[in-house]
Structure formats: C-alpha cells, structure tokens
Write an enzyme that holds these catalytic residues in place. Structure first.
Site, short mmCIF file in Angstrom:
data_model
loop_
_atom_site.label_atom_id
_atom_site.label_comp_id
_atom_site.label_asym_id
_atom_site.label_seq_id
_atom_site.Cartn_x
_atom_site.Cartn_y
_atom_site.Cartn_z
N CYS A 78 0.82 -1.21 0.00
CA CYS A 78 0.00 0.00 0.00
C CYS A 78 0.86 1.27 0.00
CB CYS A 78 -1.01 -0.07 1.14
SG CYS A 78 -2.44 0.96 0.83
N HIS A 174 -3.15 -5.32 1.87
CA HIS A 174 -2.44 -5.51 3.14
C HIS A 174 -2.38 -6.97 3.56
CE1 HIS A 174 -2.14 -1.24 4.30
NE2 HIS A 174 -3.27 -1.12 3.62
N GLU A 176 -0.47 -8.30 5.51
CA GLU A 176 -0.12 -8.38 6.94
C GLU A 176 -1.36 -8.32 7.85
OE1 GLU A 176 0.27 -5.91 4.93
OE2 GLU A 176 -0.10 -3.98 5.91
N1 GLN Z 1 -3.73 6.27 1.02
C1 GLN Z 1 -2.43 6.06 1.61
C2 GLN Z 1 -1.35 6.88 0.88
O1 GLN Z 1 -1.62 7.46 -0.10
C3 GLN Z 1 -2.05 4.57 1.56
C4 GLN Z 1 -3.04 3.79 2.38
C5 GLN Z 1 -2.49 2.58 3.05
O2 GLN Z 1 -1.28 2.34 3.13
N2 GLN Z 1 -3.40 1.81 3.61
O3 GLN Z 1 -0.27 6.95 1.34
#
Ligand code: GLN
Length: 194
Positions: A78, A174, A176
């Site tokens: 992410c 995610h 994790e």
């Molecule tokens: N929206 C977040 C970003 O732009 C990432 C979201 C996440 O890691 N769950 O950094």
C-alpha cells in the site's frame, strides 16, 4: 536471515508479527546502519507522504535505493508500494523510484474507499483474500514489471494491484492484516534464491 521492516510510520508492527509467526527474524529499521544489517526489507502500509518525508529526514532514501539496486528483496504494501514507485499520478512526493510504475493514490474512490476481495494470484493455487484501505493502483507500469494480480474497477477496467519487478514485490493491499503468509513467504524465498 534477517528481514527488516521500515518502522517510520504505519503498520510495521503487523509485518513484524506475521514474520515472527513464520519463524523469521524480523527487525524494526529506522537508520542506515540498521538497514545495512538486513537481507530483505518490508515497507509497510500507512501514509506514503509521511513515510517519504521521514525517510528523507533519517537519511534512508539513498541507502534503500542502493540496496535495491544491489538486488535486496523488498515487499512494499500500500503506502509502501507508493514509496517504491517512480511517480504518482497525484503530484510530487518523496519516492524511491526503484519500481518502474506510476501509481494513483486512493484510486478506488469514495464508494470503495475500503473493501475486501478474493484475488487470483499468478503462481498461487488458492485465491488470496485481500484487504484494501484507501488503496492505490498502478496507473502505468514499465515493460519489466510483471502483474501478479489485478482488480477490475466499476468501469470494467483492470488495474494491477500486485506486481513484481526483479526482487521487488509491491501490493495495493495488506497481506499483513489477514494472516496470509504467502507474500511474506515469496519475499523470504527471494532471499534464499540469492
Ligand atoms: N492512502 C495512503 C497513501 O496514499 C495509503 C493507504 C495505506 O497504506 N493503507 O499513502
């Protein structure tokens, strides 16, 4: 083998927990000296502009880039995926540029701000249950980036959400948070292959 988890911001504790459950020695990384001691690196989910800014402050950008160029296996989830990429569709922020991809942050829009899906993943027999939280997708990827899983948006367009380029793995979701060890296993296997 030691797997480092970048511990500047975000859900690094969850990555440490899943790696520890797998019997892997996992260490929190905040300095170039700590980075030098690890065989692989996880970059967690969180807020990518904060992770980028803190990585600059801690002097970690250059050292992480050098290790990636030297072939260190990395898993970014992410915000970690955003930080690994070369650009964002949304504007400037500190990024490593070691993954040949342009990412769009918060790409799934308000309706799908957070959602879960079962994904077919190249190389895995069973689907992976994936949790997306204000997740990015890949807007453009380079020729050497292999797509391992995609999601189809409301317009019917397919977007990569799990990719691999060399020893770099990056996910929009995610792993994790679901207790699924298979992507962390892929990371550890990349270390064993060196
Ligand atoms: N929206 C977040 C970003 O732009 C990432 C979201 C996440 O890691 N769950 O950094």
């Amino acid at each position: 083998m030691i797997v480092g988890v970048l511990a500047l911001q975000g859900d690094f504790r969850e990555h440490i927990a899943i790696l520890s459950k797998m019997g892997v020695d996992a260490e929190e990384i905040r300095t170039p000296e700590e980075l030098a001691a690890v065989d692989a690196l996880v970059i967690p989910g969180g807020e990518s502009t904060t992770i980028g800014r803190l990585a600059e402050v801690y002097g970690l950008i250059g050292p992480i880039q050098s290790r990636c160029e030297a072939g260190m296996p990395v898993l970014g989830t992410c915000a970690g995926m955003i930080f690994l990429a070369s650009s964002t569709a949304d504007g400037d922020q500190a990024q490593l540029g070691v993954l040949d991809a342009c990412v769009r942050r918060n790409a799934f829009g308000r309706q799908f701000d957070s959602f879960e899906a079962d994904l077919e993943v190249v190389g895995l027999d069973e689907p992976m249950h994936a949790v997306f939280i204000r997740a990015p997708w890949m807007e453009k990827i380079g020729a050497d980036v292999e797509v391992l899983a995609s999601v189809i948006d409301t317009e019917g367009e397919s977007h990569p959400v799990l990719v691999r380029e060399g020893r770099i793995l990056a996910t929009s979701f995610h792993p994790e948070l679901t207790g699924d060890e298979r992507l962390h296993r892929m990371l550890v296997d990349l270390v064993d292959d060196i």
